[in-house]
Every structure is written in C-alpha cells, then in structure tokens.
Design a protein around this motif. Structure first.
Motif, PDB file in Angstrom:
ATOM      1  N   ALA A  29       1.160  -0.461  -0.943  1.00 51.35           N
ATOM      2  CA  ALA A  29       1.556   0.505  -1.954  1.00 51.35           C
ATOM      3  C   ALA A  29       0.912   0.203  -3.303  1.00 51.35           C
ATOM      4  O   ALA A  29       0.611   1.102  -4.068  1.00 51.35           O
ATOM      5  N   ASP A  30       0.727  -1.068  -3.592  1.00 52.78           N
ATOM      6  CA  ASP A  30       0.113  -1.397  -4.874  1.00 52.78           C
ATOM      7  C   ASP A  30      -1.414  -1.290  -4.758  1.00 52.78           C
ATOM      8  O   ASP A  30      -1.946  -1.008  -3.699  1.00 52.78           O
ATOM      9  N   SER A  31      -2.104  -1.489  -5.817  1.00 49.01           N
ATOM     10  CA  SER A  31      -3.555  -1.336  -5.831  1.00 49.01           C
ATOM     11  C   SER A  31      -4.289  -2.650  -5.590  1.00 49.01           C
ATOM     12  O   SER A  31      -5.482  -2.748  -5.862  1.00 49.01           O
ATOM     13  N   SER A  32      -3.603  -3.661  -5.072  1.00 48.82           N
ATOM     14  CA  SER A  32      -4.228  -4.970  -4.901  1.00 48.82           C
ATOM     15  C   SER A  32      -5.354  -4.949  -3.878  1.00 48.82           C
ATOM     16  O   SER A  32      -6.311  -5.681  -3.985  1.00 48.82           O
ATOM     17  N   GLN A  33      -5.254  -4.115  -2.888  1.00 45.36           N
ATOM     18  CA  GLN A  33      -6.287  -4.022  -1.865  1.00 45.36           C
ATOM     19  C   GLN A  33      -6.583  -2.547  -1.620  1.00 45.36           C
ATOM     20  O   GLN A  33      -5.703  -1.788  -1.269  1.00 45.36           O
ATOM     21  N   LYS A  34      -7.796  -2.150  -1.832  1.00 45.73           N
ATOM     22  CA  LYS A  34      -8.192  -0.755  -1.633  1.00 45.73           C
ATOM     23  C   LYS A  34      -8.829  -0.597  -0.265  1.00 45.73           C
ATOM     24  O   LYS A  34      -9.696  -1.384   0.115  1.00 45.73           O
ATOM     25  N   TYR A  35      -8.403   0.382   0.482  1.00 41.34           N
ATOM     26  CA  TYR A  35      -9.002   0.725   1.752  1.00 41.34           C
ATOM     27  C   TYR A  35      -9.546   2.148   1.634  1.00 41.34           C
ATOM     28  O   TYR A  35      -8.942   3.005   0.999  1.00 41.34           O
ATOM     29  N   ALA A  36     -10.690   2.424   2.242  1.00 46.46           N
ATOM     30  CA  ALA A  36     -11.391   3.700   2.076  1.00 46.46           C
ATOM     31  C   ALA A  36     -10.798   4.837   2.903  1.00 46.46           C
ATOM     32  O   ALA A  36     -11.082   5.999   2.656  1.00 46.46           O
TER      33      ALA A  36
END
Length: 190
Positions: free
Chosen positions: A105-112
């Motif tokens: 939910a947080d922006s710590s890990q972005k997936y495409a």
C-alpha cells in the motif's frame, strides 16, 4: 478494506482532508466518513483516492498493507507468491478476486503492473456497473464463458480467448456459462 490505511497514507503524504478532497473531488466530510469506516466508498471513489495517495485500489482493498510475496530480494528484482498465500479481496461486494503479483500500500516498492485471478459464479458480473480506469488491461479466460461489454460493443469469449483494453475504455464482464468463469488479468499501473 482497512479504512485506517487511507488515513495513514493520507498523513504519510502530508495531506489534510481538505487537500485530499481537492485532489479527489470529494468533500472532507465524505472522506472522513470513509476513514472512520462509516461510509463504504464506490469503486470509482476508491480509484480517485488511491490515485491521490499514490497507491492502487488493490492495495487499499487488501487485508493488510504488506507485500503478498513470500520471498523477494531487496531491490525488488523478483518476488514469489505461493498459491496458498495469495491475497483474496472483494470489489463492489463481489468476492472471488485473488492477487497474483506483489503489492504494498505504501510507496516503498513500486511494481509496474499487477495481476489477479477473478472467479465469477454463473450470471455474476465483474462489477456493479461499467467501469473505466487509467490503466490498460489484458485478460485471458482460463475457464468458462463470458460476455464482455467493452465501450459500445459486446462479445462472447470462452476458454482460451483473451482480450486487451486501453485505458479509460468503459467495460464490464458477465459470466454467461453454467460453471465458474475464471479470468487471469494483468493491469498496468500509472
């Protein structure tokens, strides 16, 4: 859905209810009711809130805000999600969705992208109404028969068929078969 997650993400983004309202078009009062679990937002409201908070609807719908990955390396180059560890969730009061890609939910890990498996009972719709979203979507019918309503057209699809939809095209799906309809879908992220 964890309503307090919206509040946590709003505060993490240093947004007031007024500022979130400006980004979404909803009143601070309405947003406050959602955060406190007094109001159930529509799928469209969830999309607007998720976009404003730099997350996804799927992340807001999960039972918790941790990744579904059993194992992933530190830089996010890969992730493994076991079949018995997939996050199950409901959209528009329709159960039968399972996330098959990692999600936070947080922006710590972005997936495409994110992928999901959707299982619809006979005569069940994928959503309460036609939906549209910014991301592109590709679906593959694993099992069953469906009628896809895409834009102003409709078509029948069955096991082994696939289709692709550009962003912002209204769509909805209906299980027209006598057995469960199982769809594998992948969606891009903004």
């Amino acid at each position: 859905m964890k309503y307090d997650l919206i509040r946590k993400l709003r505060k993490a983004n240093k947004l007031t209810l007024v500022e979130l309202g400006e980004k979404t078009g909803y009143t601070p009062s309405f947003l406050s009711q959602i955060e406190r679990g007094l109001k159930e937002p529509s799928l469209e409201a969830m999309r607007k809130i998720a976009n404003a908070l730099d997350t996804t609807v799927i992340a807001l719908l999960e039972d918790d805000n941790t990744s579904t990955a059993e194992r992933a390396n530190e830089n996010g180059a890969y992730a493994i999600i076991r079949s018995n560890n997939r996050r199950k969730f409901t959209i528009d009061d329709i159960p039968g969705y399972e996330l098959i890609t990692p999600q936070t939910a947080d922006s710590s890990q972005k997936y495409a992208m994110y992928g999901l498996i959707s299982t619809l009972k006979p005569n069940e719709w994928s959503n309460k109404q036609l939906i549209r979203h910014a991301f592109e979507e590709c679906c593959y019918i694993i099992r069953g028969k469906m009628k896809a309503f895409i834009g102003d057209e409709s078509c029948l699809l069955s096991t082994g068929d696939s289709f692709y939809i550009k962003g912002f095209v209204p769509h909805n799906y209906l299980n027209v078969g006598d057995e469960d309809l199982v769809i594998l879908a992948f969606q891009s992220k903004m």
